[in-house]
Design an enzyme around this catalytic site. Structure first.
Site, PDB file in Angstrom:
ATOM      1  N   GLU A 173       0.960  -1.216  -0.017  1.00 30.22           N
ATOM      2  CA  GLU A 173       0.125   0.351  -0.111  1.00 30.22           C
ATOM      3  C   GLU A 173       0.600   1.425  -0.099  1.00 30.22           C
ATOM      4  OE1 GLU A 173      -3.092  -0.250   3.368  1.00 30.22           O
ATOM      5  OE2 GLU A 173      -3.922  -1.680   2.117  1.00 30.22           O
ATOM      6  N   GLU A 291      -5.693  -8.209  -0.584  1.00 29.23           N
ATOM      7  CA  GLU A 291      -6.140  -8.607   0.749  1.00 29.23           C
ATOM      8  C   GLU A 291      -8.077  -7.996  -0.009  1.00 29.23           C
ATOM      9  OE1 GLU A 291      -5.244  -4.966   3.399  1.00 29.23           O
ATOM     10  OE2 GLU A 291      -2.817  -5.467   3.181  1.00 29.23           O
TER      11      GLU A 291
HETATM   12  O1  AHR Z   1      -5.361  -5.886   6.953  1.00 28.94           O
HETATM   13  C1  AHR Z   1      -4.962  -4.715   7.602  1.00 28.94           C
HETATM   14  C2  AHR Z   1      -4.255  -3.192   7.221  1.00 28.94           C
HETATM   15  O2  AHR Z   1      -5.399  -3.152   6.416  1.00 28.94           O
HETATM   16  C3  AHR Z   1      -2.854  -3.620   6.224  1.00 28.94           C
HETATM   17  O3  AHR Z   1      -1.951  -3.829   7.402  1.00 28.94           O
HETATM   18  C4  AHR Z   1      -2.734  -3.209   5.423  1.00 28.94           C
HETATM   19  O4  AHR Z   1      -1.921  -3.615   4.544  1.00 28.94           O
HETATM   20  C5  AHR Z   1      -4.377  -2.366   4.704  1.00 28.94           C
HETATM   21  O5  AHR Z   1      -4.655  -1.316   5.405  1.00 28.94           O
END
Ligand code: AHR
Length: 497
Positions: A173, A291
């Site tokens: 990110e 994610e």
């Molecule tokens: O999964 C929780 C957080 O969400 C992770 O650390 C990050 O990559 C995202 O913003």
């Protein structure tokens, strides 16, 4: 109640599903590692301190890869803090989550855990405080056979054989201003490209993932993705997507999150296609949705410098699980572009597996749809013709019944995943499977319930779970199945030509 028809034509395959679509994520965050997968002294812990009750559930979920070690944590992490004699490892401030990191687990221990859990690793290198050189050193430590400083250090630390980790994320990110040492798209693109070059010079068998937008609502999306791809296209293999949804008060909108997710995937795929044309490249970069989940971000509590505090311990309801299931359907139906997807995360932190320190473990409601798609969603994804009515939502019109259909030609089994987001009515699903020859139903499972807010707890661990229904006995070349209001369904068929 209405009748909804679906014709499945065996010839109309969209893609072979990549097994990595059923991957997950463990970050050094909260209790994911400490008192999640690792708890020495726990009644089920093995001699290395790994909780065997958790391992059993990870195995049951059939997780392909586990992304590690982060997440936001990654951008401030020095991977060398986690190797060598444990009693000499530093205790550090983790600035991403404002906790204390004891470094009792590092890449060597995590590799051992992954072997026990039957998963592979999707490793990640730090592009925040980390450098391209350090990324290369970590790769050399993990994958180089021996005879060099870093590979010999791995051997000295007890691992004679290289780990052979194939899939690597170049940062996390990096478009997010919250990220430690966040960069703009051009600077990240250049850094990622040079890191990729170093990594592929060390091991040209690697598959590398660059950071796409951290969510579709970022002001820099999709320009970020275009610029990063323009900088890196020839050197990388996947572009990442991240997206979480939460219920902001309108259940119907929340249930329709998959409509938005679908649109997000298609627009990132278009961005890839644009840069592919620009570069006159024969290669299509894949998508890594590394994610995805339901996450109540607005309810996040701040912690101050504790070791393994209960951060992001969302408890999931039936409604959350149905929304989650819709996202799973969307991933399968985009399997021509999405090759990797990581349920974020796996244990305790916004996770399907939830432990009590010193105590038991429960399956959250989201455990079940993930297990279903991971177990039965392997093979070819087909393109059925479905005539479902739609409902209006904040994301546009959403089909009342959503489907993903997966054919496994090897075992001659067909699986239909079906989500009904209608809060009031059940519907009849009329199936036309005549192109498969002789068809019989072998499994019918349904997850629903009278209370959409019901959650599993340590006191009532089985409140939300699927139930097996009697399969339809007569032959199923054409058959009709009742799909209850607010339900997740798995229908499985055996066919013979
Ligand atoms: O999964 C929780 C957080 O969400 C992770 O650390 C990050 O990559 C995202 O913003």
């Amino acid at each position: 109640m209405s009748t909804i028809s679906m014709i499945v034509e065996r010839q109309f395959a969209l893609a072979k599903i990549d097994d990595r679509l059923y991957s997950s994520f463990i970050e050094h965050l909260g209790r994911a590692v400490y008192s999640g997968i690792y708890e020495p002294g726990h009644p089920t812990a093995d001699e290395r301190g790994f909780r065997k009750d958790v391992i059993e559930l990870v195995r049951d979920l059939g997780v392909t890869l586990v992304r590690y070690p982060g997440g936001n944590f990654l951008s401030g992490y020095n991977w060398t803090d986690g190797i060598g004699p444990v009693d000499r490892r530093p205790r550090r401030l983790d600035l991403a989550w404002r906790t204390i990191e004891p470094n009792l687990i590092g890449i060597d221990e995590f590799y051992e855990w992954s072997k026990m859990a039957g998963t592979g690793i999707m490793a990640a290198v730090n592009m925040g405080t980390g450098t391209p050189k350090e990324a290369g050193e970590m790769l050399e430590y993990c994958n180089f056979p021996g005879g060099t400083q870093w590979s010999d250090l791995r051997k000295k630390n007890g691992h004679a054989d290289p780990y052979g980790i194939k899939t690597w994320c170049i940062g996390n990110e990096m478009d997010g201003p919250w990220q430690i040492c966040h960069l703009d798209a051009v600077d990240y693109g250049k850094k990622a490209r040079e890191t990729a070059k170093i990594m592929k010079l060390i091991d040209d068998n690697l598959e590398l993932v660059v950071c796409g937008s951290s969510t579709s609502t970022m002001p820099t999306y999709p320009e970020w993705d275009r610029i990063v791809l323009e900088q890196t296209y020839e050197h990388i293999d996947y572009l990442s997507l991240h997206r979480y949804y939460e219920n902001l008060g309108n259940d119907r909108d929340f249930l329709a999150s998959f409509v938005d997710m679908d649109r997000f995937i298609k627009s990132v795929a278009s961005t890839v296609d644009y840069v592919k044309s620009l570069k006159r490249s024969p290669r299509t970069i894949g998508l890594s949705f590394d994610e995805w989940n339901v996450w109540y971000q607005r309810k996040q509590i701040r912690f101050d410098w504790e070791e393994a505090p209960p951060i992001l311990e969302d408890q999931y309801s039936l409604l959350d699980a149905l929304t989650f299931a819709g996202m799973g359907i969307s991933l399968i139906n985009n399997a021509d572009r999405v090759k990797i997807a990581c349920l974020a995360q796996l244990v305790n932190v916004i996770a399907p597996i939830f432990t009590k320190k010193g105590g038991g473990v429960i399956k959250q409601s989201t455990y079940y749809p993930f297990r279903d798609i991971s177990k039965f969603g392997r093979g070819l994804v087909l393109r059925p013709a479905v005539a479902s009515p739609t409902v209006e939502t904040a994301y546009g019109d959403a089909p009342v019944l959503s489907m993903a259909v997966v054919d496994d030609p090897e075992s001659e089994t067909l699986t239909v995943f079906c989500l009904n987001i209608d809060e009031k009515d059940g519907h009849r699903l009329d199936l036309d499977l005549r192109s498969f020859g002789k068809v019989s139903m072998i499994m019918r499972e349904q997850m629903t319930g009278p209370d959409p807010d019901a959650k599993n707890t340590f006191e009532s661990p089985d409140l939300v779970r699927p139930v097996a229904l009697e399969p339809i006995r007569e032959s199923c070349e054409r058959c009709s199945v009742q799909i209850e209001a607010l339900s997740w369904n798995v229908l499985r068929f055996k066919y013979t030509k």
